[in-house]
Design a protein around this motif. Structure first.
Motif, PDB file in Angstrom:
ATOM      1  N   PHE A  67       0.960  -1.363  -0.032  1.00 16.82           N
ATOM      2  CA  PHE A  67      -0.154   0.020  -0.448  1.00 16.82           C
ATOM      3  C   PHE A  67       0.741   1.444  -0.167  1.00 16.82           C
ATOM      4  O   PHE A  67       1.947   1.461   0.756  1.00 16.82           O
ATOM      5  CB  PHE A  67      -1.024   0.074   1.181  1.00 16.82           C
ATOM      6  CG  PHE A  67      -2.104   1.055   1.156  1.00 16.82           C
ATOM      7  CD1 PHE A  67      -1.920   1.623   1.580  1.00 16.82           C
ATOM      8  CD2 PHE A  67      -3.107  -0.001   0.474  1.00 16.82           C
ATOM      9  CE1 PHE A  67      -3.568   3.029   1.621  1.00 16.82           C
ATOM     10  CE2 PHE A  67      -4.454   0.717   0.649  1.00 16.82           C
ATOM     11  CZ  PHE A  67      -4.220   2.318   1.474  1.00 16.82           C
ATOM     12  N   ARG A  69       0.870   5.395   0.590  1.00 23.05           N
ATOM     13  CA  ARG A  69       0.515   6.724   1.397  1.00 23.05           C
ATOM     14  C   ARG A  69       0.782   8.321   0.914  1.00 23.05           C
ATOM     15  O   ARG A  69       2.014   8.157   2.116  1.00 23.05           O
ATOM     16  CB  ARG A  69      -0.344   6.402   2.645  1.00 23.05           C
ATOM     17  CG  ARG A  69      -1.832   5.949   2.985  1.00 23.05           C
ATOM     18  CD  ARG A  69      -1.299   5.240   4.067  1.00 23.05           C
ATOM     19  NE  ARG A  69      -2.286   6.509   4.923  1.00 23.05           N
ATOM     20  CZ  ARG A  69      -2.938   5.886   6.357  1.00 23.05           C
ATOM     21  NH1 ARG A  69      -3.051   4.921   6.482  1.00 23.05           N
ATOM     22  NH2 ARG A  69      -2.897   7.340   6.901  1.00 23.05           N
ATOM     23  N   ARG A  71       0.888  11.891   1.761  1.00 27.32           N
ATOM     24  CA  ARG A  71      -0.038  12.561   2.949  1.00 27.32           C
ATOM     25  C   ARG A  71       0.693  13.627   2.076  1.00 27.32           C
ATOM     26  O   ARG A  71       2.024  14.634   2.323  1.00 27.32           O
ATOM     27  CB  ARG A  71       0.037  12.694   4.380  1.00 27.32           C
ATOM     28  CG  ARG A  71      -0.611  13.445   5.059  1.00 27.32           C
ATOM     29  CD  ARG A  71      -0.489  13.350   6.685  1.00 27.32           C
ATOM     30  NE  ARG A  71      -2.016  14.328   6.968  1.00 27.32           N
ATOM     31  CZ  ARG A  71      -3.403  13.198   7.767  1.00 27.32           C
ATOM     32  NH1 ARG A  71      -3.639  12.266   7.096  1.00 27.32           N
ATOM     33  NH2 ARG A  71      -3.596  14.787   8.190  1.00 27.32           N
ATOM     34  N   GLU A  76      -4.766  13.366   1.375  1.00 19.90           N
ATOM     35  CA  GLU A  76      -3.848  11.988   1.358  1.00 19.90           C
ATOM     36  C   GLU A  76      -4.642  11.110   0.355  1.00 19.90           C
ATOM     37  O   GLU A  76      -5.588  11.450   0.055  1.00 19.90           O
ATOM     38  CB  GLU A  76      -4.526  11.216   2.709  1.00 19.90           C
ATOM     39  CG  GLU A  76      -4.043   9.925   2.740  1.00 19.90           C
ATOM     40  CD  GLU A  76      -2.921  10.000   3.988  1.00 19.90           C
ATOM     41  OE1 GLU A  76      -2.784  10.451   5.155  1.00 19.90           O
ATOM     42  OE2 GLU A  76      -2.925   8.804   4.426  1.00 19.90           O
ATOM     43  N   MET A  78      -3.715   7.529  -1.770  1.00 20.95           N
ATOM     44  CA  MET A  78      -4.288   6.443  -1.491  1.00 20.95           C
ATOM     45  C   MET A  78      -3.918   5.283  -2.689  1.00 20.95           C
ATOM     46  O   MET A  78      -4.489   5.599  -3.443  1.00 20.95           O
ATOM     47  CB  MET A  78      -4.571   5.488  -0.245  1.00 20.95           C
ATOM     48  CG  MET A  78      -4.956   6.582   1.068  1.00 20.95           C
ATOM     49  SD  MET A  78      -5.877   5.739   2.573  1.00 20.95           S
ATOM     50  CE  MET A  78      -7.137   7.497   2.572  1.00 20.95           C
ATOM     51  N   ALA A  80      -3.541   1.556  -3.997  1.00 24.54           N
ATOM     52  CA  ALA A  80      -3.396  -0.240  -3.568  1.00 24.54           C
ATOM     53  C   ALA A  80      -3.058  -0.065  -5.041  1.00 24.54           C
ATOM     54  O   ALA A  80      -3.778  -0.818  -6.298  1.00 24.54           O
ATOM     55  CB  ALA A  80      -4.770  -0.561  -3.237  1.00 24.54           C
ATOM     56  N   LEU A  87      -5.849   1.371  -7.445  1.00 27.29           N
ATOM     57  CA  LEU A  87      -6.502   2.217  -7.502  1.00 27.29           C
ATOM     58  C   LEU A  87      -6.352   3.200  -6.476  1.00 27.29           C
ATOM     59  O   LEU A  87      -5.447   3.023  -5.557  1.00 27.29           O
ATOM     60  CB  LEU A  87      -7.887   1.120  -6.083  1.00 27.29           C
ATOM     61  CG  LEU A  87      -8.298   2.114  -5.874  1.00 27.29           C
ATOM     62  CD1 LEU A  87      -9.853   1.780  -6.587  1.00 27.29           C
ATOM     63  CD2 LEU A  87      -9.336   0.870  -4.786  1.00 27.29           C
ATOM     64  N   VAL A  89      -7.192   6.641  -4.467  1.00 26.22           N
ATOM     65  CA  VAL A  89      -8.135   6.924  -3.312  1.00 26.22           C
ATOM     66  C   VAL A  89      -7.564   8.611  -2.845  1.00 26.22           C
ATOM     67  O   VAL A  89      -6.611   8.265  -2.515  1.00 26.22           O
ATOM     68  CB  VAL A  89      -8.891   6.129  -2.685  1.00 26.22           C
ATOM     69  CG1 VAL A  89     -10.078   7.036  -1.782  1.00 26.22           C
ATOM     70  CG2 VAL A  89      -9.088   4.717  -3.330  1.00 26.22           C
ATOM     71  N   GLN A  91      -8.262  11.682  -0.290  1.00 21.91           N
ATOM     72  CA  GLN A  91      -9.178  11.728   0.485  1.00 21.91           C
ATOM     73  C   GLN A  91      -9.018  13.101   1.527  1.00 21.91           C
ATOM     74  O   GLN A  91      -7.320  13.739   1.688  1.00 21.91           O
ATOM     75  CB  GLN A  91      -8.861  10.689   1.574  1.00 21.91           C
ATOM     76  CG  GLN A  91     -10.274  10.540   3.042  1.00 21.91           C
ATOM     77  CD  GLN A  91      -9.825   9.613   3.743  1.00 21.91           C
ATOM     78  OE1 GLN A  91      -8.738   9.255   3.583  1.00 21.91           O
ATOM     79  NE2 GLN A  91     -11.042   9.197   4.592  1.00 21.91           N
ATOM     80  N   PRO A  93      -8.277  14.456   4.882  1.00 25.15           N
ATOM     81  CA  PRO A  93      -8.400  14.375   6.016  1.00 25.15           C
ATOM     82  C   PRO A  93      -9.036  15.255   7.474  1.00 25.15           C
ATOM     83  O   PRO A  93      -9.713  16.352   6.794  1.00 25.15           O
ATOM     84  CB  PRO A  93      -6.864  14.453   6.640  1.00 25.15           C
ATOM     85  CG  PRO A  93      -6.418  15.621   5.616  1.00 25.15           C
ATOM     86  CD  PRO A  93      -6.632  15.636   4.255  1.00 25.15           C
TER      87      PRO A  93
END
Lengths: 95, 537
Positions: A67, A69, A71, A76, A78, A80, A87, A89, A91, A93
């Motif tokens: 994984f 990530r 920041r 953030e 992410m 996968a 994938l 994503v 987000q 925070p």
């Protein structure tokens, strides 16, 4: 159809700004953002994921990236990773 | 006497018959000696006209023309299925995609949840650029002559380009009578040969200057309000006599010191601006420029105790038509007709330039004075010395007010009770200003010098950051050693890391703020709105 539902579930999560699926060549397959931004994210993150994976494997060949990530000040990101797809994503925070 | 000269050889031989003896000495007047004036003509007398000419310059005219020409056009063909191509090129194997998603979904959801609840990164900041960690004093400017006369800095102002800082010297604790001379000094901080003790320009003013304001777009015009109630506008680019406009002492001028002067954009003539002055005689006057260097009254407002709303609070002003002394004013950044004034009674009032009712002010003036007050906010424990409207918040206009009770009130223009009340110090707060860059930061100048038993806020200039704490200041900057009140401060709008503060010892310090105070955080405006609505709820 199930693909769409899964993606919708992820997108509906708290704070998620965008979701996208990229294939092994860095070409976006599904996205919730506009075209140009998606292409930008896809290309850059694909390269970064490959680099991260090779870093992990160089240090320990038995290991592998699960994984990623990133920041940043504003959100953030992410990732996968997988053999064939990525994938991504984005987000916001919690505040 | 006779000349026994030889009558024949002739020096003394008279031309005609010899005059009688008595007539040899006779009264006579001789014409005065004339020297022709050389003024103006001297120059021409010494000048010679000369001319010279270059030799003939050779020119040639030629023309060129292409022999053959060809027209060609290029155009891309619009492909209709552009977007779809993008997707269709990729052969998607849905089953593998589905299995991939099913594999990762749980992990991703888990991470999303963790992230949402995580506090790991709270307050974690990374510095990528050279950050100014601390607040530095860049310059300490002063004018020794003024300091010798024990004058204090009453006001500072930055000019339109952000490179010149001007300060006015006067006395704020002078009492009712003051005939002291004062000075207005300017320093250009971007100039190489900056000598902090030697201002670039010093203007002698016969009366004490209480407030200054640079013109918002013309970098050389500066307006000042005097202790005598007059307004003067100086043009710093003129060397002989910088005064270009003044109000003079007429019936219209203020009868009390002018505590604040502002430039207003003129609605009719875009180029000219009007001046607005505020004084403790209760009048708020708008002046326009006349041709002969005078400032004439264009509009006026007067604050009278009777006409202020919620007069139950004004019980102190039993004398019905008592004028209410206005000490400060700030225009709303979003609605140019709305302004906030702070008065000596401790109230902040919301006013409008569109008010129609006439003021019951006792003095006569050439232009009818109107009563502008619409809403009175809950008072401070002492006179309000400074108000400042936030340049950021649109829906709920926020403003700050500070006064002699050492408190800063954050008000929303929609309600009378303050949103937040902060007791910053036990001494007077003279000036409060919002930061032009960060919506959650403001600075306040106080008379507090040393550490107090209850408050460990050592310092004279407080910088508050609502993001960090809504109770205590983020930084306290000590302006000078010992007890020395800071009377005024101004942020530099163009170079946003600079803050100028003037104090009672007659020095102006230019502070460079750390990067925390100059870089806007990701969602600060929203945070400000949130703060406002949290408290109103």
């Amino acid at each position: 159809a199930e693909v769409e539902e899964t993606l919708k579930r992820i997108q509906a999560h708290r704070g998620v700004v965008a979701t996208m699926v990229v294939n092994a060549e860095g070409i976006p397959i599904r996205t919730t953002l506009d075209n140009s931004t998606t292409v930008q994210y896809a290309g850059l993150l694909h390269q970064l994921t490959m680099k991260a994976r090779s870093t992990v494997r160089d240090i320990d060949p038995q290991n592998d990236l699960t994984f990623l990530r990133i920041r940043s000040k504003k959100h953030e990101i992410m990732v996968a990773p997988d053999k064939e797809y990525l994938l991504i994503v984005i987000q916001n925070p919690c505040e | 006497a006779r000349f026994h000269g030889n009558p024949r050889s002739g020096r003394w031989e008279p031309a005609g018959p010899r005059p009688p003896l008595a007539a040899m000495f006779a009264d006579g007047t001789a014409p005065g000696a004339d020297v022709e004036s050389l003024w103006r003509s001297a120059r021409t007398a010494r000048c010679e006209a000369k001319s010279c000419q270059t030799e003939q310059i050779s020119t040639v005219e030629t023309a060129a023309q292409s022999h053959t020409s060809q027209d060609a056009a290029v155009q891309t063909d619009q492909s209709k299925d552009a977007l779809q191509d993008f997707q269709q090129e990729v052969q998607v194997d849905y089953t593998s995609l589905l299995s991939f998603l099913q594999r990762v979904e749980d992990a991703v959801i888990k991470e999303l949840n963790k992230n949402w609840k995580s506090r790991a990164f709270d307050g974690f900041e990374v510095n990528w650029t050279d950050q100014n960690e601390a607040v530095l004093c860049l310059h300490t400017l002063s004018y020794p002559e003024a300091q010798d006369q024990n004058l204090q800095v009453t006001s500072v102002s930055w000019n339109a380009t952000g490179s010149v800082v001007a300060c006015s010297y006067g006395r704020l604790d002078g009492g009712d009578w003051s005939t002291e001379k004062s000075y207005v000094c300017t320093w250009n901080l971007d100039r190489r040969g900056l000598n902090p003790q030697h201002p670039d320009l010093v203007v002698d003013v016969p009366s004490s200057v209480m407030c200054l304001a640079f013109h918002p777009s013309q970098p050389s015009l500066i307006a000042g309000g005097l202790f005598s109630g007059e307004l003067v506008v100086w043009d710093t680019s003129r060397t002989e006599d910088p005064v270009i406009w003044r109000t003079g002492m007429t019936d219209d001028t203020h009868t009390d010191p002018v505590y604040q002067v502002n430039w207003l954009p003129d609605a009719k003539h875009r180029n000219n601006s009007r001046l607005l002055s505020v004084s403790t005689d209760g009048k708020i006057l708008v002046w326009r420029e006349e041709r002969d260097g005078r400032l004439a009254l264009a509009e006026g407002f007067a604050m009278v105790a009777q006409q202020i709303p919620r007069s139950t609070w004004m019980k102190k002003f039993a004398g019905g038509e008592a004028a209410v002394g206005v000490t400060s004013l700030s225009f709303s950044h979003f609605d140019h007709r709305v302004f906030i004034v702070g008065v000596e009674g401790g109230y902040s009032l919301k006013c409008s330039t569109a008010a129609e009712t006439l003021a019951l002010h006792p003095t006569r003036s050439s232009v009818p004075l109107r009563a502008p007050a619409e809403l009175a906010f809950s008072p401070h424990g002492g006179p309000v010395y400074s108000v400042s409207c936030s340049p950021f918040h649109r829906q709920v206009n926020l403003f700050l007010s500070c006064g002699t009770d050492g408190q800063v009130h954050l008000h929303s223009m929609l309600q009378t009770q303050p949103l937040i009340s902060l007791q910053l110090s036990k001494k007077y707060l003279f000036c409060v200003r919002w930061s032009p860059v960060r919506p959650l930061v403001f600075a306040a100048a106080s008379g507090e010098g040393n550490c107090n038993e209850h408050f460990c806020f050592i310092g004279d200039v407080y910088l508050f950051d609502f993001e960090k704490s809504s109770q205590k200041p983020a930084i306290s900057i000590k302006q000078a050693a010992g007890e020395c009140p800071v009377y005024c401060l101004e942020f530099n709008i163009k170079q946003t890391q600079l803050l100028a503060a003037g104090d009672a010892t007659g020095t102006v310090k230019v502070w460079q703020l750390s990067s925390d105070f100059t870089e806007q955080g990701p969602r600060e405006v929203n945070r400000l709105e949130q703060l406002a609505s949290e408290i109103t709820d």
